[in-house]
Design a protein around this motif. Sequence first.
Motif, PDB file in Angstrom:
ATOM      1  N   ASN A 166      31.017  41.053  55.754  1.00 39.13           N
ATOM      2  CA  ASN A 166      30.737  39.993  54.795  1.00 39.13           C
ATOM      3  C   ASN A 166      30.868  40.536  53.376  1.00 39.13           C
ATOM      4  OD1 ASN A 166      29.948  37.496  53.824  1.00 39.13           O
ATOM      5  ND2 ASN A 166      27.764  37.836  54.154  1.00 39.13           N
ATOM      6  N   SER A 167      31.954  41.319  53.166  1.00 37.68           N
ATOM      7  CA  SER A 167      32.193  41.958  51.877  1.00 37.68           C
ATOM      8  C   SER A 167      33.440  41.367  51.230  1.00 37.68           C
ATOM      9  CB  SER A 167      32.382  43.466  52.101  1.00 37.68           C
ATOM     10  OG  SER A 167      32.998  44.077  50.993  1.00 37.68           O
ATOM     11  N   LEU A 168      33.453  41.320  49.907  1.00 36.55           N
ATOM     12  CA  LEU A 168      34.658  40.905  49.181  1.00 36.55           C
ATOM     13  C   LEU A 168      35.706  42.003  49.243  1.00 36.55           C
ATOM     14  CD1 LEU A 168      35.620  38.667  46.960  1.00 36.55           C
ATOM     15  CD2 LEU A 168      35.007  40.424  45.297  1.00 36.55           C
ATOM     16  N   GLY A 169      35.254  43.237  49.537  1.00 38.61           N
ATOM     17  CA  GLY A 169      36.159  44.378  49.586  1.00 38.61           C
ATOM     18  C   GLY A 169      35.760  45.448  48.588  1.00 38.61           C
ATOM     19  N   ILE A 170      36.667  46.425  48.395  1.00 41.43           N
ATOM     20  CA  ILE A 170      36.384  47.505  47.457  1.00 41.43           C
ATOM     21  C   ILE A 170      37.594  47.739  46.557  1.00 41.43           C
ATOM     22  CG2 ILE A 170      34.826  48.639  49.095  1.00 41.43           C
ATOM     23  CD1 ILE A 170      36.981  50.768  49.530  1.00 41.43           C
ATOM     24  N   MET A 171      37.350  48.432  45.431  1.00 35.50           N
ATOM     25  CA  MET A 171      38.420  48.804  44.501  1.00 35.50           C
ATOM     26  C   MET A 171      38.214  50.250  44.094  1.00 35.50           C
ATOM     27  SD  MET A 171      38.443  45.740  41.740  1.00 35.50           S
ATOM     28  CE  MET A 171      38.848  44.058  42.193  1.00 35.50           C
ATOM     29  N   SER A 172      39.326  50.916  43.744  1.00 39.91           N
ATOM     30  CA  SER A 172      39.217  52.231  43.147  1.00 39.91           C
ATOM     31  C   SER A 172      40.394  52.379  42.188  1.00 39.91           C
ATOM     32  CB  SER A 172      39.228  53.316  44.228  1.00 39.91           C
ATOM     33  OG  SER A 172      38.940  54.566  43.637  1.00 39.91           O
ATOM     34  N   THR A 173      40.095  52.355  40.892  1.00 37.23           N
ATOM     35  CA  THR A 173      41.191  52.332  39.919  1.00 37.23           C
ATOM     36  C   THR A 173      41.982  53.644  39.831  1.00 37.23           C
ATOM     37  OG1 THR A 173      39.676  52.861  38.100  1.00 37.23           O
ATOM     38  CG2 THR A 173      40.126  50.525  38.517  1.00 37.23           C
ATOM     39  N   SER A 209      31.188  52.821  37.821  1.00 40.43           N
ATOM     40  CA  SER A 209      31.289  52.488  39.247  1.00 40.43           C
ATOM     41  C   SER A 209      30.201  51.473  39.550  1.00 40.43           C
ATOM     42  CB  SER A 209      31.147  53.743  40.099  1.00 40.43           C
ATOM     43  OG  SER A 209      32.350  54.487  40.035  1.00 40.43           O
ATOM     44  N   PHE A 210      30.618  50.397  40.205  1.00 38.10           N
ATOM     45  CA  PHE A 210      29.761  49.207  40.294  1.00 38.10           C
ATOM     46  C   PHE A 210      29.660  48.736  41.731  1.00 38.10           C
ATOM     47  CE2 PHE A 210      29.908  44.344  39.484  1.00 38.10           C
ATOM     48  CZ  PHE A 210      28.530  44.227  39.459  1.00 38.10           C
ATOM     49  N   MET A 211      28.412  48.570  42.194  1.00 32.45           N
ATOM     50  CA  MET A 211      28.213  47.984  43.529  1.00 32.45           C
ATOM     51  C   MET A 211      27.432  46.698  43.364  1.00 32.45           C
ATOM     52  SD  MET A 211      25.356  50.634  45.015  1.00 32.45           S
ATOM     53  CE  MET A 211      24.177  51.391  43.898  1.00 32.45           C
ATOM     54  N   SER A 212      27.749  45.732  44.232  1.00 28.39           N
ATOM     55  CA  SER A 212      27.088  44.437  44.081  1.00 28.39           C
ATOM     56  C   SER A 212      26.831  43.819  45.433  1.00 28.39           C
ATOM     57  CB  SER A 212      27.963  43.494  43.249  1.00 28.39           C
ATOM     58  OG  SER A 212      27.438  42.176  43.292  1.00 28.39           O
ATOM     59  N   GLN A 213      25.643  43.277  45.569  1.00 27.07           N
ATOM     60  CA  GLN A 213      25.302  42.578  46.805  1.00 27.07           C
ATOM     61  C   GLN A 213      25.849  41.158  46.786  1.00 27.07           C
ATOM     62  OE1 GLN A 213      21.239  43.727  47.673  1.00 27.07           O
ATOM     63  NE2 GLN A 213      21.333  42.704  49.660  1.00 27.07           N
ATOM     64  N   PHE A 270      36.413  50.075  34.860  1.00 29.98           N
ATOM     65  CA  PHE A 270      35.722  50.485  36.086  1.00 29.98           C
ATOM     66  C   PHE A 270      36.451  51.600  36.801  1.00 29.98           C
ATOM     67  CE2 PHE A 270      34.262  46.309  35.098  1.00 29.98           C
ATOM     68  CZ  PHE A 270      32.923  46.350  35.414  1.00 29.98           C
ATOM     69  N   ARG A 271      35.699  52.349  37.585  1.00 26.12           N
ATOM     70  CA  ARG A 271      36.283  53.358  38.460  1.00 26.12           C
ATOM     71  C   ARG A 271      36.302  52.801  39.889  1.00 26.12           C
ATOM     72  NH1 ARG A 271      37.837  58.691  38.271  1.00 26.12           N
ATOM     73  NH2 ARG A 271      37.384  59.939  40.118  1.00 26.12           N
ATOM     74  N   ASP A 272      35.141  52.789  40.531  1.00 31.93           N
ATOM     75  CA  ASP A 272      35.086  52.197  41.868  1.00 31.93           C
ATOM     76  C   ASP A 272      34.239  50.932  41.815  1.00 31.93           C
ATOM     77  OD1 ASP A 272      36.431  54.447  42.803  1.00 31.93           O
ATOM     78  OD2 ASP A 272      34.572  55.492  43.339  1.00 31.93           O
ATOM     79  N   VAL A 273      34.644  49.948  42.621  1.00 31.00           N
ATOM     80  CA  VAL A 273      33.852  48.717  42.730  1.00 31.00           C
ATOM     81  C   VAL A 273      33.652  48.428  44.208  1.00 31.00           C
ATOM     82  CG1 VAL A 273      33.771  46.234  42.242  1.00 31.00           C
ATOM     83  CG2 VAL A 273      34.779  47.807  40.562  1.00 31.00           C
ATOM     84  N   VAL A 274      32.418  48.142  44.594  1.00 30.56           N
ATOM     85  CA  VAL A 274      32.128  47.878  46.003  1.00 30.56           C
ATOM     86  C   VAL A 274      31.322  46.594  46.140  1.00 30.56           C
ATOM     87  CG1 VAL A 274      30.818  48.659  48.013  1.00 30.56           C
ATOM     88  CG2 VAL A 274      32.116  50.302  46.668  1.00 30.56           C
TER      89      VAL A 274
END
Lengths: 697, 697
Positions: free
Chosen positions: A128-135, A154-158, A177-181
């Motif tokens: 149930n995740s939108l996914g992840i990013m890593s620039t 680096s940003f994580m979000s529920q 951003f660097r990583d987004v989760v």
Amino acid sequence: MGTLSGLFAPDRVAVVGATDRSGSVGRAIMRNLQSGFDGTVLPVNPGRETVFSRPALDSVSETDADLAVVVVPPDAVVPVVREAGEAGIRSAVVVTAGFGEAGSDGAARESELIEVATEHGIDLVGPNSLGIMSTPVGMNATFGPEDATPGGLSFMSQSGAFITAVLDWANEQGLGFRDVVSLGNKAVLDESDFVEAWGGDNGTEVILGYLEGISDGEAFIRAAREVTPETPVVVVKSGRTDAGAQAASSHTGTIAGSEQAYEAGLDQAGVIRADSVQELFDAARVLEGQPLPDRDTVAVVTNAGGPGVMTTDAVGDSGLSMASLTDDTLESLSASLPAEGNIYNPVDVVGDADNDRFRSAIDVVLGDDAVGSVIVLACPTAVLDYDQLARDTVDLQTEHGKPVAACLMGGARVDRAEDALSAAGIPNYFDPARAVYGLDTLAEYRSIAEREYEAPVAFDVDRERAEEMLSSAVDRDNTRLGVEAMGLLDAYGIPTPYGEVVDTPGAAADVAARIDGHVVMKVVSPDILHKSDVGGVEVGVADAEVPDTYADLVARARRYQPDATILGVQVQEMVDLDDGVETIVGMNRDPQFGPLVLFGLGGIFVETLEDTTSRVAPVSRPEAEAMTREIDAAPLLRGARGRDPVDVDATVETIQRLSQLVTDVPAILELDINPLVATPSGVAAVDVRLTIDPDRL
Amino acid sequence: MGTLSGLFAPDRVAVVGATDRSGSVGRAIMRNLQSGFDGTVLPVNPGRETVFSRPALDSVSETDADLAVVVVPPDAVVPVVREAGEAGIRSAVVVTAGFGEAGSDGAARESELIEVATEHGIDLVGPNSLGIMSTPVGMNATFGPEDATPGGLSFMSQSGAFITAVLDWANEQGLGFRDVVSLGNKAVLDESDFVEAWGGDNGTEVILGYLEGISDGEAFIRAAREVTPETPVVVVKSGRTDAGAQAASSHTGTIAGSEQAYEAGLDQAGVIRADSVQELFDAARVLEGQPLPDRDTVAVVTNAGGPGVMTTDAVGDSGLSMASLTDDTLESLSASLPAEGNIYNPVDVVGDADNDRFRSAIDVVLGDDAVGSVIVLACPTAVLDYDQLARDTVDLQTEHGKPVAACLMGGARVDRAEDALSAAGIPNYFDPARAVYGLDTLAEYRSIAEREYEAPVAFDVDRERAEEMLSSAVDRDNTRLGVEAMGLLDAYGIPTPYGEVVDTPGAAADVAARIDGHVVMKVVSPDILHKSDVGGVEVGVADAEVPDTYADLVARARRYQPDATILGVQVQEMVDLDDGVETIVGMNRDPQFGPLVLFGLGGIFVETLEDTTSRVAPVSRPEAEAMTREIDAAPLLRGARGRDPVDVDATVETIQRLSQLVTDVPAILELDINPLVATPSGVAAVDVRLTIDPDRL
């Protein structure tokens, strides 16, 4: 969980459920991944020959991927992850929904997923995740409409939706951003894992989180304490208020712990807490762009007195204080400013100041050792060039290496200046309060980075006796204890006044005879929690009155509740309250953080004034000391209004001993010592109440 | 001062000191006035033939102007204003600086200016003002670099520089102004005059102020109470904090009153107080653009759960509450939302919601009678068109007539939607907390607009006796009184326990004999203010011990301060504290607002917990009642934890009687009744301290 490099720096990414079908999630992920990823994208879809002109593979096991992004229907997820695990893939992002958030079938599916991931040691994000990013590797493995600009956050979000909103907005604001989760349901990897991983990542300058709950408070505190000396962590924890907590629980189905526990736990973890989106990114910007101040003092240099006063107010509201400029600085300003100016902080270079005068004042103030950080505050005038002021501010900040925030006030005329400041990591705000908030956050983070966490003291206690007392109470079917449990405190070295529980008037008289002066008598019954409300307490009883008082107390209790079990009456030495302060020391267990120790003003003021503070146990000595300093009534402990100070050391020790008791004995669900009377000569636990969980004994 | 139409709607404006000289203030004003003023601009400069190609007049007396804008050198100002007055000009703006803000010469010049203006009845702005603007007549009579966009906000500021910053910024934000005034030194016209004038002006929708001080608190309260039922007044009063107050006083030389007085006075005036620039304009925007809610409940309609929780937190922090939707609404939402949605508030239409689903949910929620206002909260998705959502929101707001705020979150993709919302008066924010702040302000203003100000009760008191007591104390050179002044309270009907001040041990014994039970004895000396700190109080003295105690108390006082004047010892009936609450009722005089009455938790908690609240006297009954409700310890008065409630009516009456005393007798500079013991059967003023100003008797 380590570095999670399989998630953030994969060479080969398989998209299981990839498709060209318009409007589908599988297509959105393929499109985002294709657009910039440095590595290889491998679509997996047994029903298609190609996806986005790439040959589609039949199974994840054929991909030799580092990372599998899973967008198959809910029922197919567990088999796919198992297959991936068997093929040696150690990282996965499950985008598919329909798990823990979707009824009991979903919950069962989620348990299976956890089992398979654990069996194969898979670092799994979601479901149930939108996914992840890593620039750094150009990877956008989300199905959102936005890409991230590269940067140090680096940003994580529920909340996945919140990520899409933030990215669109951040792109405009120049935040990178660097990583987004998107954390999703956090079935396997949770916030603690990402804090740990990003803490070990040199490219992450600031760790940001939007969280609705923390899965494991203890693990989070452990992970964050490791990381925060080097990398700041800023979090919006929503569900702060009662209304918000209710909304959060209906949104994610999490049983949120208490706000009190989050407040204590996040603080003990060294995490900076933002109350709103604006605060989160204001903090991020300044922590990424500016150095730390070496002291908590701020100086304001302005060409406008009024905004200078507003800024000073904002400083007064914050944890910072206005710097007292040194004599050298005052002399130098005095030589360069006109008579109408103000050489004291806030320094007023006056409305007719040109760029040279402004620059030289900023330079002098930044060079003052008494100044921790500086706010450059300006209103538009005919003689001041904002672009030049911005360039000067950037140069001087670099030269002096101190943190600077800017309020070049205005609209369109600030745009270019703002870009120049922003490029150098200097935030610019129209509202001075936001500039102050940023600098205050820097100072807060400096104090976190300098923290030393002390191990809790292990006092010499009689744990066995304590456990025996609880067991024997449970054997008698008593799970809610009162004064009859004073021995428990005694076993842990918490001072209690002399007293005994007796069950006849004669025995009561015998005990009273052993005590100098008058006594306190309290009825003892597991069924009567608020003894004083039912006339179950008599204070200042003379020896001769003891037997009659015994009878009265029991009679009143019977009248109040005829079927109450009455264990007897406690006869106790009187504690002199004249020079004392009634405090409370207590504990309750939080589902996420475990035992939470509370200290505050006790007696009748507990509920009304709620002047209390909490820490997650185990509580170290410096933490217990801080607790005695941070309640509003703290000056009373230290001798306000000509009173003698109470024995604060004994109070601090009691907090620690209680912390040890509730850490040692998980069967204690709740415990209140109220009042713990603190006097100049020591402390005394006058009354106690606790609840036991028999299953944890 | 009436409408001030001569200032804001003149036909002919004379600029005295007008010039073409580059870089001069006189030129800047001419340029600004020329550029759009509907009326006639008349330059006055005896040294020039023309200014900006207009013939220059030699003297203001030749102009036949309605308004004179004065930019001549400081020494020439008074003669020019006199000349204008003699020529029948009744409005003036003095831009020239060098008056009250510039040493004693300047102060003398300002006194002269006031005298001349008063003599001729001139409505005078300044001196030391940036100027004034009025968009309905296209008049910019300032020397600032910015012009105002027309709109409904009338804005006064004690900082001219701040006006230039605000205008530049506001033009970008789409905020429009009606009248703008740089108050300068407020020698003649001050904030009260503009509140009154703008309150009577139909084109002013919201009155805004940046103030560093209020010249006359009583006049301001009177003016604002007249105006605020129809027109909201929002003010940033800077110098809120200690640091800020210090900065303000060095900026303007004002002796700022206490923050406590401003807090009470602004509230009693019906003024909404903003703490920052952001709050000031967030409040302005929503008050101008949106209707008032009929209740304090808010509903959130969102396509994203996480931001919904954050918004709910912000509601929890505010004075609003989350609306409980009615069954009809729930049913209707249940029919139109998917199962994963949330029909309860915050209503979640889910991430896959298209515009139709979103619109219909907003429509249903706005139609719910239980809902006072609505926040439309959205994150970007592939299926949602922000522009359409904005149009729908505008239509539905208009249709239902309820206040709406929007958080269409994002960056560039929101721009057009934001413009559409803004054009309809609906604010849009990235941060939900700001949307909530706006709606909260609307609700606050509704309660202000509905206020009824009740006249204070005039109790039947013995004013003559009170004044005589004070006179006779002053005759004895006593200006600081203690328990010996209990008669003063008695004269105003405030209950005191029976007691007398005596000057021999024998007389003490006689008084004690007349009192049932034990007594309290206190040494009486104008030189000893904190009696208990020096052992000057004995509680619970038995009759037999009275003579010895008398000797002890006097001896201790002598030891503490050998040269103290000792008037004797007070012997007083003991007030039973067991069921009582120690409160404090007090008063001090504020330089701007006059007598400020305080109520709070008394005894040893006064300084430590500072749980107090204040009102500017005279205090009406509803105001006194509110005081007893708004302290933190209020539940203790109303019987927390099984205690009997105290006699709150008697407490409320004591506050009113004290208010009457300090209003009647201006010679009382400060007065504290501490403790005023409130018990279930009434109140008793156990101790009192006051200071007298002999010159005001």
